[in-house]
Design a protein around this motif. Structure first.
Motif, PDB file in Angstrom:
ATOM      1  N   TYR A 113       0.822  -1.220   0.000  1.00  0.00           N
ATOM      2  CA  TYR A 113       0.000   0.000   0.000  1.00  0.00           C
ATOM      3  C   TYR A 113       0.850   1.261   0.000  1.00  0.00           C
ATOM      4  CZ  TYR A 113      -3.549   3.380   1.435  1.00  0.00           C
ATOM      5  OH  TYR A 113      -4.381   4.475   1.513  1.00  0.00           O
ATOM      6  N   ASN A 114       1.974   1.212   0.664  1.00  0.00           N
ATOM      7  CA  ASN A 114       2.891   2.353   0.724  1.00  0.00           C
ATOM      8  C   ASN A 114       3.680   2.530  -0.565  1.00  0.00           C
ATOM      9  OD1 ASN A 114       3.041   4.174   2.763  1.00  0.00           O
ATOM     10  ND2 ASN A 114       4.817   3.282   3.765  1.00  0.00           N
ATOM     11  N   ASP A 115       3.495   1.596  -1.512  1.00  0.00           N
ATOM     12  CA  ASP A 115       4.243   1.570  -2.765  1.00  0.00           C
ATOM     13  C   ASP A 115       5.758   1.565  -2.523  1.00  0.00           C
ATOM     14  OD1 ASP A 115       4.390   1.349  -5.515  1.00  0.00           O
ATOM     15  OD2 ASP A 115       4.499   3.515  -5.823  1.00  0.00           O
ATOM     16  N   PRO A 116       6.250   0.598  -1.713  1.00  0.00           N
ATOM     17  CA  PRO A 116       7.693   0.542  -1.428  1.00  0.00           C
ATOM     18  C   PRO A 116       8.466   0.109  -2.664  1.00  0.00           C
ATOM     19  CG  PRO A 116       6.635  -1.447  -0.627  1.00  0.00           C
ATOM     20  CD  PRO A 116       5.529  -0.556  -1.123  1.00  0.00           C
ATOM     21  N   SER A 117       9.724   0.496  -2.720  1.00  0.00           N
ATOM     22  CA  SER A 117      10.552   0.062  -3.850  1.00  0.00           C
ATOM     23  C   SER A 117      11.144  -1.320  -3.602  1.00  0.00           C
ATOM     24  CB  SER A 117      11.678   1.078  -4.098  1.00  0.00           C
ATOM     25  OG  SER A 117      12.473   1.252  -2.940  1.00  0.00           O
ATOM     26  N   ILE A 118      11.113  -1.759  -2.326  1.00  0.00           N
ATOM     27  CA  ILE A 118      11.708  -3.046  -1.940  1.00  0.00           C
ATOM     28  C   ILE A 118      10.700  -3.847  -1.118  1.00  0.00           C
ATOM     29  CG2 ILE A 118      13.530  -4.126  -0.535  1.00  0.00           C
ATOM     30  CD1 ILE A 118      15.161  -1.488  -1.133  1.00  0.00           C
ATOM     31  N   ILE A 119      10.585  -5.148  -1.424  1.00  0.00           N
ATOM     32  CA  ILE A 119       9.761  -6.056  -0.627  1.00  0.00           C
ATOM     33  C   ILE A 119      10.680  -7.116  -0.025  1.00  0.00           C
ATOM     34  CG2 ILE A 119       7.864  -7.735  -0.644  1.00  0.00           C
ATOM     35  CD1 ILE A 119       6.843  -6.285  -3.196  1.00  0.00           C
TER      36      ILE A 119
END
Length: 223
Positions: free
Chosen positions: A157-163
């Motif tokens: 949801y935060n649109d992170p660049s890394i998972i």
């Protein structure tokens, strides 16, 4: 450009008079759009590697960069800010808040950021993950696979660049495990994210671009 990069990173712990090398000197990088798996036996250093990648620990030596910017050498306040905006964590236990509905798990992210909720974004994400009909359900009212998808939604949801995914399928049956990893692979490619998944399940490796093996604190690319 590397989304996350380890430069001669190691991690040591003191156990009495003995120094334990949980992670030996490691160079590693993962690009945006790349889905990487890390495998290896229990106690080999996988969890240490992942917590270092997420800034939950700092290296004894070396440096970790996020999107080519300093990360591990920043103070905890700055690391926490970067962690929140750039990294999405998915854990073996979905770690959903038991008294919040699926939708409110995501709304909580906005509360922490003190921002207005983007209802359209929530609905779109839940629809993409096939759980839009569960948005008013509580964690104990849905299946393990559905809880894990809700956890993925919250992480994205935060649109992170890394998972960073730590054994995200360990508690799931085969069908649900494949379902979750397919989602992670799709999100990585379609939304140009860098994903690192620690797993014991060799069957999931076909979905990954590269596989690394951790053994006694040494990380090497699988040949």
């Amino acid at each position: 450009m590397s989304a996350i990069e380890f430069l001669s990173v190691d991690k040591q712990f003191l156990d009495g008079d003995t120094t334990i090398e949980a992670l030996k000197s490691t160079d590693f990088s993962v690009e945006k759009g790349q889905f990487v798996a890390v495998i290896g036996p229990s106690g080999s250093g996988k969890s240490t590697f992942l917590t270092l990648a997420g800034g939950l620990q700092t290296p004894t030596n070396g440096e970790i960069k996020i999107n080519n910017e300093a990360f591990s050498k920043e103070n905890e306040k700055i690391r926490a800010k970067i962690r929140f905006s750039e990294i999405g964590f998915i854990l073996q236990a979905s770690n959903l808040v038991p008294f919040l509905t699926v939708e409110k798990q995501l709304r909580l992210v906005d509360k922490v950021k003190n921002e207005q909720t983007n209802v359209d974004k929530i609905n779109k994400l839940l629809t993409e993950l096939g759980i839009e009909k569960l948005k008013n359900k509580y964690p104990d009212e849905i299946s393990g696979g559905e809880r894990q998808r809700a956890a993925i939604a919250r992480a994205l949801y935060n649109d992170p660049s890394i998972i960073l995914a730590d054994e995200p399928t360990a508690s799931l049956d085969s069908d649900r495990a494949f379902e979750v990893v397919k989602i992670l692979a799709r999100e990585t490619k379609e939304k140009n994210k860098a994903t690192i998944m620690v797993t014991h399940d060799q069957r999931l490796l076909d979905f990954c671009d590269e596989v690394f093996v951790m053994q006694d604190g040494v990380l090497e690319k699988q040949k």
